[in-house]
Each structure stands twice: as structure tokens, then as C-alpha cells.
Design an enzyme around this catalytic site. Structure first.
Site, short mmCIF file in Angstrom:
data_model
loop_
_atom_site.label_atom_id
_atom_site.label_comp_id
_atom_site.label_asym_id
_atom_site.label_seq_id
_atom_site.Cartn_x
_atom_site.Cartn_y
_atom_site.Cartn_z
N SER A 70 9.54 -8.81 15.84
CA SER A 70 8.25 -9.50 15.81
C SER A 70 8.06 -10.24 14.49
O SER A 70 7.59 -11.38 14.46
CB SER A 70 7.12 -8.48 16.01
OG SER A 70 5.85 -9.09 15.85
N GLY A 75 6.49 -13.69 11.54
CA GLY A 75 6.16 -13.40 10.16
C GLY A 75 5.28 -12.15 10.08
O GLY A 75 4.92 -11.56 11.10
N GLN A 78 -0.15 -9.12 8.68
CA GLN A 78 -0.95 -8.42 7.68
C GLN A 78 -0.06 -7.99 6.53
O GLN A 78 0.83 -7.15 6.70
CB GLN A 78 -1.64 -7.20 8.29
CG GLN A 78 -2.52 -6.46 7.29
CD GLN A 78 -3.24 -5.28 7.92
OE1 GLN A 78 -3.03 -4.98 9.09
NE2 GLN A 78 -4.06 -4.59 7.15
N GLY A 95 1.39 0.08 4.69
CA GLY A 95 2.30 -0.89 5.32
C GLY A 95 3.76 -0.48 5.27
O GLY A 95 4.65 -1.35 5.23
N GLU A 96 4.03 0.84 5.29
CA GLU A 96 5.44 1.26 5.16
C GLU A 96 6.29 0.81 6.34
O GLU A 96 7.47 0.47 6.16
CB GLU A 96 5.54 2.78 4.99
CG GLU A 96 6.97 3.23 4.69
CD GLU A 96 7.07 4.64 4.12
OE1 GLU A 96 8.18 5.18 4.11
OE2 GLU A 96 6.03 5.16 3.68
N ARG A 97 5.74 0.76 7.55
CA ARG A 97 6.52 0.29 8.70
C ARG A 97 6.90 -1.18 8.52
O ARG A 97 8.03 -1.58 8.79
CB ARG A 97 5.74 0.48 10.01
CG ARG A 97 5.61 1.91 10.47
CD ARG A 97 4.93 2.02 11.83
NE ARG A 97 5.79 1.53 12.90
CZ ARG A 97 5.57 0.42 13.59
NH1 ARG A 97 4.53 -0.34 13.32
NH2 ARG A 97 6.39 0.06 14.55
N GLU A 129 -15.52 -10.72 -2.62
CA GLU A 129 -15.55 -12.13 -3.03
C GLU A 129 -14.65 -12.97 -2.13
O GLU A 129 -14.98 -14.10 -1.77
CB GLU A 129 -15.10 -12.26 -4.49
CG GLU A 129 -15.16 -13.68 -5.02
CD GLU A 129 -14.74 -13.79 -6.47
OE1 GLU A 129 -14.61 -14.91 -6.97
OE2 GLU A 129 -14.54 -12.73 -7.11
#
Length: 304
Positions: A70, A75, A78, A95-97, A129
Site C-alpha cells: 500500500s 505513499g 499518515q 507508527g511502528e508498523r 496552530e
């Protein structure tokens, strides 16, 4: 693909800033720290180490290969989140996967949000912000809201106070993250609008979402056209499901025309069942205690 590559390349200047030994940023008070916190940066993947306190230790090889495929096609939708430990040294926060799948692909760099040590307050301020910026697409806004939930532990009520948005508005953005990743990418690249996405999210089956998404693109459907298409699908599903039971009949027009308003108000697909004598039942689903309390407040607010 070209647009996705361009979006991921936005942090290259920041990467050079972080790699400069004479400008090593260690805290939120350091020079140029404001250019890093809350922004997307391209990092050398070899500079990142996994979190030793990560509670999850088992990662399915098959699921990692699917994620890698994927990422190769779409790309990284996230970016991962890391915290800076020193010059060219970072540790994964989330985000380790995605990190493992990127290494599986042999990628040299990966897009990441950089946190400075444990300066949680600065990160929160930067995210808030960032949400206020005018040039963000709906998925970028949704991801910022999700990060405030995951990393700062804010509730939707607290976020509402921080960013000056209604809780229902925040919930609508967060629901976009339930769309198929291909549709999320289409929204980020401007092929469809948030209005299209909000219409599609009422369909839980992502394969059906993709079918309708392809029709939107091929027929250049407006948001209104998409809403009609989705409403017809949902009505067909609602009528077809209870048809096996003798107590249920075809959906009356007043229900067909009103069900979408219920779904939009409560932020979920609402199930309606009607018997032959005209009596019916409305079912409002919820996905967590917070979601239940959100619906409860909506009802209490209307009763005042």
C-alpha cells in the site's frame, strides 16, 4: 503518485536543519525549534530506533507486506511520530508498523512528525496552530485532531475549546479517517471534497465506498449527486435487510427523506425499522463511552 511524492518531500529543508551539527535543537526554546515542532520532516530511516517500551511485540509478516504494498502505491498517508534524542538520533512514538513496512521496502527516508524531548505542551500548541491554517486539506486536519487524541490525550470536548470548533465539526473530520485509504488520498489530492467524503462515510463497507468513489470520478458527480447515490444505496440496504421478517415492510417516504438528517445529526448511520401498522424503531449506534456521552449531550441540549 506524483502529487503524493511532492507532498512527502515538503520536509527536506527541515531535514537539513536537523542534520546541521551547529544548529542542534534540544528543546522548544532553542533557535529554529518552532520550525520543527508539529511539522512534517523527511528523516533518514537509519536514524530512528524503535521504542523499547512498545507494548506490542508481534507484527504479522503478511500484514506488514500488505502495508508495504500500500505504501509503495500510495505513499505514507499518515507520517510516523518520533521524539528527538540527539543529533541524528530519534525514537519512535507511534507508527511502528509504517516504520517496519518502509524498511521492508528498502526506503532510505520516511516522513515523520518530530517531538522535542517530552515537550508535550509545545507539541499541543503547534498542532492546534497547524489546524488553524487555511491551506490544509480535510485529511490533514483530521490527522491533526487524531494526534491530539492519541498523543496529548485530549477529548473532543477539550479539543473544541482549544481550537474554537464545535464538537460535531471535530467528529465529522475524525470520521473521514474511516474512509478507505485510496479515498483519503483522493481527498488529499483534491479529486473529491470533504462533502463527498462525508457522504461516503455513512457506508461502512469500504469496497462499496470504492465503487461509489469510482463513479464520482468517472461521472464527475457533485456532492449533491453523491448524497443521492449514497442515500439510495442506504435505503435499499435498510429495506432489503428486514424483508425476510414478516413484520417489516417497504420504507415509508417520510422515513426515506428524514433518515439522512438523523444520521448527520448524530454522526452515525442510523438504523430504522418499520412494521406494517406504521410503527417503527430507530437505533442509534455508539462506538465508545465518549461517543455515547457525546450523543447524550446532543439529546440533553435539545431538551432544554
Amino acid at each position: 503518485m506524483a502529487k503524493a511524492t511532492k507532498k512527502q518531500a515538503l520536509g527536506r529543508g527541515l531535514s537539513a536543519l536537523l542534520n546541521d551539527p551547529s544548529n542542534d535543537i534540544q528543546s522548544a526554546e532553542d533557535k529554529n525549534a518552532d520550525k520543527v515542532i508539529g511539522n512534517i520532516v523527511d528523516l533518514d530511516i537509519d536514524f530512528i530506533e524503535v521504542n523499547p517500551f512498545q507494548p506490542r511485540t508481534n507484527f504479522s509478516e503478511e500484514s506488514l507486506r500488505e502495508l508495504a504494498s500500500s505504501i509503495k502505491e500510495l505513499g505514507i498517508i499518515q507520517p510516523i511520530t518520533v521524539r528527538k534524542l540527539g543529533l541524528n538520533k530519534y525514537q519512535l512514538v507511534s507508527g511502528e508498523r509504517r516504520y517496519r513496512a518502509s524498511k521492508l521496502l528498502g526506503l532510505e527516508t520516511i516522513t515523520a512528525y518530530v517531538r522535542i524531548a517530552n515537550d508535550q505542551e509545545s507539541l499541543e500548541m503547534a498542532l492546534v496552530e497547524n489546524i488553524q491554517r487555511q491551506d490544509l486539506d480535510p485529511i490533514e486536519i483530521a490527522l491533526s485532531y487524531q494526534r491530539l487524541i492519541d498523543e496529548i490525550n485530549l477529548t473532543q470536548e477539550q479539543m473544541s475549546e482549544r481550537v474554537g470548533k464545535k464538537r460535531s465539526t471535530i467528529a465529522n473530520y475524525l470520521r473521514l479517517l474511516k474512509l478507505d485509504p485510496i479515498i483519503q488520498t483522493g481527498m488529499r489530492d483534491g479529486f473529491i471534497s470533504m462533502g463527498h467524503g462525508r457522504a461516503l462515510i455513512t457506508i461502512e463497507d469500504q469496497s462499496i465506498q470504492l465503487d461509489i468513489y469510482e463513479k464520482i470520478l468517472s461521472n464527475k458527480l457533485s456532492v449533491r449527486d453523491t448524497e443521492v447515490l449514497v442515500r439510495n444505496y442506504n435505503n435499499d440496504e435498510t429495506v432489503a435487510a428486514p424483508a425476510k421478517k414478516e413484520a417489516n415492510t417497504a420504507m415509508p417516504n417520510f422515513v426515506k427523506t428524514g433518515i439522512s438528517s438523523f444520521s448527520e445529526y448524530f454522526g452515525h448511520k442510523i438504523d430504522v425499522k418499520v412494521s406494517k401498522n406504521g410503527k417503527g424503531k430507530i437505533t442509534i449506534p455508539f462506538h465508545s463511552e465518549e461517543d455515547f456521552n457525546r450523543i447524550k449531550k446532543l439529546v440533553e441540549g435539545d431538551s432544554k
